[in-house]
Scaffold this motif. Structure first.
Motif, mmCIF file in Angstrom:
data_model
loop_
_atom_site.group_PDB
_atom_site.id
_atom_site.type_symbol
_atom_site.label_atom_id
_atom_site.label_comp_id
_atom_site.label_asym_id
_atom_site.label_seq_id
_atom_site.Cartn_x
_atom_site.Cartn_y
_atom_site.Cartn_z
ATOM 1 N N ARG A 158 41.907 39.893 46.367
ATOM 2 C CA ARG A 158 42.811 39.501 47.461
ATOM 3 C C ARG A 158 44.234 39.306 46.959
ATOM 4 O O ARG A 158 45.188 39.477 47.713
ATOM 5 C CB ARG A 158 42.370 38.151 48.064
ATOM 6 C CG ARG A 158 41.395 38.220 49.180
ATOM 7 C CD ARG A 158 41.390 36.907 49.930
ATOM 8 N NE ARG A 158 42.568 36.752 50.775
ATOM 9 C CZ ARG A 158 43.199 35.619 51.004
ATOM 10 N NH1 ARG A 158 42.787 34.497 50.426
ATOM 11 N NH2 ARG A 158 44.255 35.586 51.784
ATOM 12 N N PHE A 159 44.376 38.870 45.712
ATOM 13 C CA PHE A 159 45.693 38.505 45.194
ATOM 14 C C PHE A 159 46.299 39.604 44.317
ATOM 15 O O PHE A 159 47.206 39.333 43.516
ATOM 16 C CB PHE A 159 45.603 37.191 44.416
ATOM 17 C CG PHE A 159 45.706 35.966 45.293
ATOM 18 C CD1 PHE A 159 45.839 36.068 46.678
ATOM 19 C CD2 PHE A 159 45.676 34.690 44.746
ATOM 20 C CE1 PHE A 159 45.936 34.937 47.491
ATOM 21 C CE2 PHE A 159 45.784 33.557 45.536
ATOM 22 C CZ PHE A 159 45.907 33.673 46.912
ATOM 23 N N GLU A 162 49.854 39.600 45.093
ATOM 24 C CA GLU A 162 50.465 38.277 44.936
ATOM 25 C C GLU A 162 50.800 37.947 43.483
ATOM 26 O O GLU A 162 51.738 37.196 43.222
ATOM 27 C CB GLU A 162 49.536 37.180 45.478
ATOM 28 C CG GLU A 162 49.190 37.285 46.957
ATOM 29 C CD GLU A 162 50.329 36.807 47.850
ATOM 30 O OE1 GLU A 162 51.397 36.440 47.328
ATOM 31 O OE2 GLU A 162 50.143 36.810 49.085
ATOM 32 N N VAL A 163 50.027 38.471 42.538
ATOM 33 C CA VAL A 163 50.238 38.086 41.133
ATOM 34 C C VAL A 163 51.442 38.784 40.505
ATOM 35 O O VAL A 163 51.867 38.410 39.400
ATOM 36 C CB VAL A 163 48.986 38.338 40.254
ATOM 37 C CG1 VAL A 163 47.785 37.546 40.785
ATOM 38 C CG2 VAL A 163 48.656 39.828 40.177
ATOM 39 N N GLY A 164 51.983 39.786 41.184
ATOM 40 C CA GLY A 164 53.182 40.463 40.662
ATOM 41 C C GLY A 164 52.925 41.089 39.297
ATOM 42 O O GLY A 164 51.886 41.731 39.092
ATOM 43 N N PRO A 165 53.867 40.891 38.343
ATOM 44 C CA PRO A 165 53.752 41.550 37.027
ATOM 45 C C PRO A 165 52.494 41.165 36.247
ATOM 46 O O PRO A 165 52.077 41.889 35.357
ATOM 47 C CB PRO A 165 54.999 41.054 36.278
ATOM 48 C CG PRO A 165 55.943 40.615 37.334
ATOM 49 C CD PRO A 165 55.116 40.125 38.481
ATOM 50 N N TRP A 166 51.895 39.982 36.566
ATOM 51 C CA TRP A 166 50.704 39.557 35.828
ATOM 52 C C TRP A 166 49.500 40.471 36.058
ATOM 53 O O TRP A 166 48.518 40.378 35.331
ATOM 54 C CB TRP A 166 50.329 38.110 36.187
ATOM 55 C CG TRP A 166 50.913 37.067 35.308
ATOM 56 C CD1 TRP A 166 50.623 36.831 33.989
ATOM 57 C CD2 TRP A 166 51.883 36.077 35.677
ATOM 58 N NE1 TRP A 166 51.343 35.756 33.521
ATOM 59 C CE2 TRP A 166 52.125 35.260 34.543
ATOM 60 C CE3 TRP A 166 52.565 35.775 36.862
ATOM 61 C CZ2 TRP A 166 53.012 34.188 34.547
ATOM 62 C CZ3 TRP A 166 53.436 34.691 36.873
ATOM 63 C CH2 TRP A 166 53.671 33.926 35.731
ATOM 64 N N GLU A 168 49.098 43.276 35.216
ATOM 65 C CA GLU A 168 48.873 44.025 33.970
ATOM 66 C C GLU A 168 47.863 43.332 33.054
ATOM 67 O O GLU A 168 47.176 44.002 32.282
ATOM 68 C CB GLU A 168 50.226 44.169 33.244
ATOM 69 C CG GLU A 168 50.178 45.119 32.083
ATOM 70 C CD GLU A 168 51.537 45.266 31.409
ATOM 71 O OE1 GLU A 168 52.578 45.196 32.112
ATOM 72 O OE2 GLU A 168 51.562 45.429 30.179
ATOM 73 N N LEU A 170 45.356 41.330 34.170
ATOM 74 C CA LEU A 170 44.132 40.955 34.901
ATOM 75 C C LEU A 170 43.310 42.218 35.179
ATOM 76 O O LEU A 170 43.490 42.882 36.183
ATOM 77 C CB LEU A 170 44.521 40.240 36.201
ATOM 78 C CG LEU A 170 45.161 38.860 35.996
ATOM 79 C CD1 LEU A 170 45.955 38.421 37.222
ATOM 80 C CD2 LEU A 170 44.090 37.801 35.672
ATOM 81 N N LEU A 173 41.804 43.422 38.502
ATOM 82 C CA LEU A 173 42.608 43.974 39.599
ATOM 83 C C LEU A 173 42.814 45.483 39.455
ATOM 84 O O LEU A 173 43.413 46.104 40.331
ATOM 85 C CB LEU A 173 43.975 43.273 39.643
ATOM 86 C CG LEU A 173 43.924 41.756 39.827
ATOM 87 C CD1 LEU A 173 45.325 41.180 39.882
ATOM 88 C CD2 LEU A 173 43.152 41.397 41.096
#
Lengths: 174, 174
Positions: A158-159, A162-166, A168, A170, A173
């Motif tokens: 879902r996110f 939402e997590v933007g640059p992070w 990479e 995770l 995702l």
């Protein structure tokens, strides 16, 4: 090896309702109704699937092996049953139902007092062919963990934005 | 959108210790010490990692954004710290420690009473570049779910051989 194996299965099987309860009960519907896209399952749908498996899969199949061996193949499992059976039920009531069914099934499983040689008894899966009691219990256990994994994956995705640059860092995702 | 987003983050963040407690506490060590092979993490190691992140990652980085904006990059995160810091500690004590740290961090987070415009404030990640408060909170939440996923995957894979022909139906084992 059978006694540790059986205890290891039970130690996971008995806690799955509490894990899913902790993860999902009273969570905003934005989480519990989320999916990975069309045709994929939400956490809510997963709980209905686990309920259906408690009713018609694991213990009924074990009973068939113990009574008929390989002479009577298992019934096919309906992977869509929860879309009918969960209809109109709240997630809380499904979590309650799953917990009660699991408790009952594990009480019956323990009462069978399976002996070491019985873990090697064979039944007949309608698609996979011969399978043992041991494989059935291992699959029941692994199936629980696979659906805990699925629920956490659906929620994590879902996110994705939402997590933007992070994103990479995770791998879930990707 | 900020109020639901923040509540959705909190609704997951506050329950993660209970989820991991339900999944792991008092489980046989065969499960909690299992890995996916050399260099991969056991459930026990994951809890130590989550503890380290509570101490030095999420809230300290939020504080840096609120105080310094992009002018002071975050400290790099040590992904191996738990191999030192968990040494000699029982899984139960690590679960207790994680729960207590999370409760404290969420109490401090709520006490900040972040206003909508503060979710868009930017900090400087040492490798990823500019990131917002909103992205930090989304990543904290997703990181929890990613590690619940990891723990259930590591456990499921223990039974890769045990499930026999059913491995074909369990995508987690592939």
């Amino acid at each position: 090896m059978t006694a540790p194996f059986f205890d290891e299965c039970l130690s996971v099987l008995k806690r799955t309702p509490a894990v899913l309860d902790a993860l999902l009960r009273d969570l905003p519907e934005a989480w519990t109704a989320a999916t990975e896209g069309p045709g994929t399952w939400s956490p809510y749908i997963v709980i209905g699937h686990l309920i259906h498996a408690e009713r018609v899969d694991w213990m009924p199949r074990l009973a068939i092996i113990l009574e008929y061996g390989q002479s009577r193949p298992f019934e096919s499992f309906d992977r869509e049953a929860q879309f009918r059976e969960s209809h109109g039920k709240s997630l809380s009531s499904l979590l309650d139902e799953f917990g009660a069914l699991r408790r009952g099934n594990l009480a019956r499983l323990r009462a069978l007092n399976l002996q070491p040689e019985q873990f090697e008894l064979r039944g007949m899966h309608p698609a996979l062919g011969p399978v043992t009691v041991r494989q059935l219990l291992a699959t029941w256990t692994t199936h629980d963990l696979a659906h805990i994994l699925q629920v956490s994956r659906v929620m994590a995705k879902r996110f994705k934005q939402e997590v933007g640059p992070w994103a990479e860092y995770l791998s879930v995702l990707k």
